[in-house]
Design a protein around this motif. Structure first.
Motif, short mmCIF file in Angstrom:
data_model
loop_
_atom_site.label_atom_id
_atom_site.label_comp_id
_atom_site.label_asym_id
_atom_site.label_seq_id
_atom_site.Cartn_x
_atom_site.Cartn_y
_atom_site.Cartn_z
N ALA A 14 0.82 -1.21 0.00
CA ALA A 14 0.00 0.00 0.00
C ALA A 14 0.86 1.26 0.00
CB ALA A 14 -0.93 0.00 1.20
N GLN A 15 1.91 1.29 0.79
CA GLN A 15 2.73 2.49 0.88
C GLN A 15 3.39 2.81 -0.45
OE1 GLN A 15 2.53 4.48 3.55
NE2 GLN A 15 3.56 5.90 2.21
N LYS A 16 3.85 1.79 -1.16
CA LYS A 16 4.46 2.03 -2.47
C LYS A 16 3.44 2.61 -3.43
CE LYS A 16 7.12 0.09 -6.27
NZ LYS A 16 7.27 1.39 -6.83
N ALA A 17 2.24 2.06 -3.45
CA ALA A 17 1.21 2.57 -4.35
C ALA A 17 0.84 4.01 -4.02
CB ALA A 17 -0.02 1.67 -4.28
N VAL A 18 0.71 4.31 -2.73
CA VAL A 18 0.37 5.66 -2.31
C VAL A 18 1.47 6.63 -2.73
CG1 VAL A 18 0.11 7.15 -0.27
CG2 VAL A 18 -1.14 5.00 -0.41
N ASP B 224 3.89 6.16 -5.12
CA ASP B 224 4.04 6.22 -6.58
C ASP B 224 2.95 7.04 -7.26
OD1 ASP B 224 6.27 4.65 -6.30
OD2 ASP B 224 5.41 2.88 -7.28
N LYS B 225 1.75 6.96 -6.74
CA LYS B 225 0.63 7.66 -7.36
C LYS B 225 0.40 9.05 -6.77
CE LYS B 225 -0.43 4.14 -9.94
NZ LYS B 225 -0.22 4.15 -11.36
N GLY B 226 1.21 9.43 -5.78
CA GLY B 226 1.06 10.76 -5.18
C GLY B 226 -0.26 10.93 -4.44
N LEU B 227 -0.69 9.90 -3.74
CA LEU B 227 -1.99 9.94 -3.08
C LEU B 227 -1.93 10.37 -1.61
CD1 LEU B 227 -3.45 6.64 -4.54
CD2 LEU B 227 -3.83 8.97 -5.34
N GLY B 228 -0.74 10.60 -1.09
CA GLY B 228 -0.60 10.93 0.32
C GLY B 228 -1.42 12.13 0.75
N ASP B 229 -1.35 13.22 -0.01
CA ASP B 229 -2.11 14.43 0.34
C ASP B 229 -3.61 14.18 0.28
OD1 ASP B 229 0.24 15.83 0.76
OD2 ASP B 229 0.26 16.71 -1.26
N SER C 161 -4.67 12.15 3.33
CA SER C 161 -4.69 13.00 4.53
C SER C 161 -5.93 13.88 4.56
CB SER C 161 -3.43 13.88 4.58
OG SER C 161 -2.30 13.09 4.74
N GLN C 162 -6.25 14.46 3.41
CA GLN C 162 -7.43 15.31 3.32
C GLN C 162 -8.70 14.51 3.59
OE1 GLN C 162 -7.82 17.29 -0.44
NE2 GLN C 162 -9.84 18.12 0.04
N ALA C 163 -8.80 13.32 3.00
CA ALA C 163 -9.99 12.49 3.21
C ALA C 163 -10.13 12.08 4.67
CB ALA C 163 -9.91 11.25 2.31
N ARG C 164 -9.02 11.77 5.32
CA ARG C 164 -9.06 11.38 6.74
C ARG C 164 -9.51 12.53 7.62
NH1 ARG C 164 -3.67 8.30 5.73
NH2 ARG C 164 -4.46 6.21 5.36
N GLN C 165 -9.13 13.76 7.24
CA GLN C 165 -9.56 14.93 8.02
C GLN C 165 -11.04 15.21 7.80
OE1 GLN C 165 -6.94 18.08 6.84
NE2 GLN C 165 -5.24 17.33 8.09
N GLU C 166 -11.49 15.10 6.56
CA GLU C 166 -12.87 15.42 6.24
C GLU C 166 -13.85 14.35 6.73
OE1 GLU C 166 -13.01 16.07 2.04
OE2 GLU C 166 -11.73 17.86 2.16
N ASN C 167 -13.46 13.10 6.66
CA ASN C 167 -14.34 11.99 7.03
C ASN C 167 -13.57 10.94 7.82
OD1 ASN C 167 -16.73 12.83 5.46
ND2 ASN C 167 -15.37 12.51 3.72
N PRO C 168 -13.24 11.25 9.08
CA PRO C 168 -12.48 10.27 9.86
C PRO C 168 -13.31 9.00 10.11
CG PRO C 168 -13.17 12.10 11.25
CD PRO C 168 -13.57 12.45 9.84
#
Length: 96
Positions: A65-69, A71-76, A79-86
């Motif tokens: 999962a970490q490699k996919a996140v 490689d695809k630049g999904l980290g931000d 983080s935004q999704a976790r803040q908006e909908n924990p």
């Protein structure tokens, strides 16, 4: 161990496979040591399974999962999704 479909992921796949194999041996250990399950209550077996699942997720599950996140630049976005909908509670299992 087999190679990944994507050559650049082969080292990561080997790392994951080794992690999984080590974890799985530990998961099976009580069953092998005491195949008739005498001495372990059902509650103890369930608790052990939960602990081994958490260990697997912590040690092995994040490898891919970490490699996919990354490689695809999904980290931000994550983080935004976790803040908006924990996620406060896990969703109930599907009943079909």
């Amino acid at each position: 161990m087999a190679h990944s479909l994507s050559p650049e992921c082969t080292p990561l796949k080997h790392e994951y496979d080794a992690c999984f194999n080590t974890w799985f041996e530990g998961y099976l250990e009580p069953a092998i040591a005491n195949s008739n399950t005498k001495g372990y209550s059902q509650g103890q077996r369930i608790e052990y399974s939960k602990l081994k699942k958490e260990e697997y997720v912590r040690k092995c599950g994040s490898i891919w999962a970490q490699k996919a996140v990354t490689d695809k630049g999904l980290g931000d976005l994550l983080s935004q999704a976790r803040q908006e909908n924990p996620l406060r509670e896990p969703p109930p299992p599907d009943r079909q």
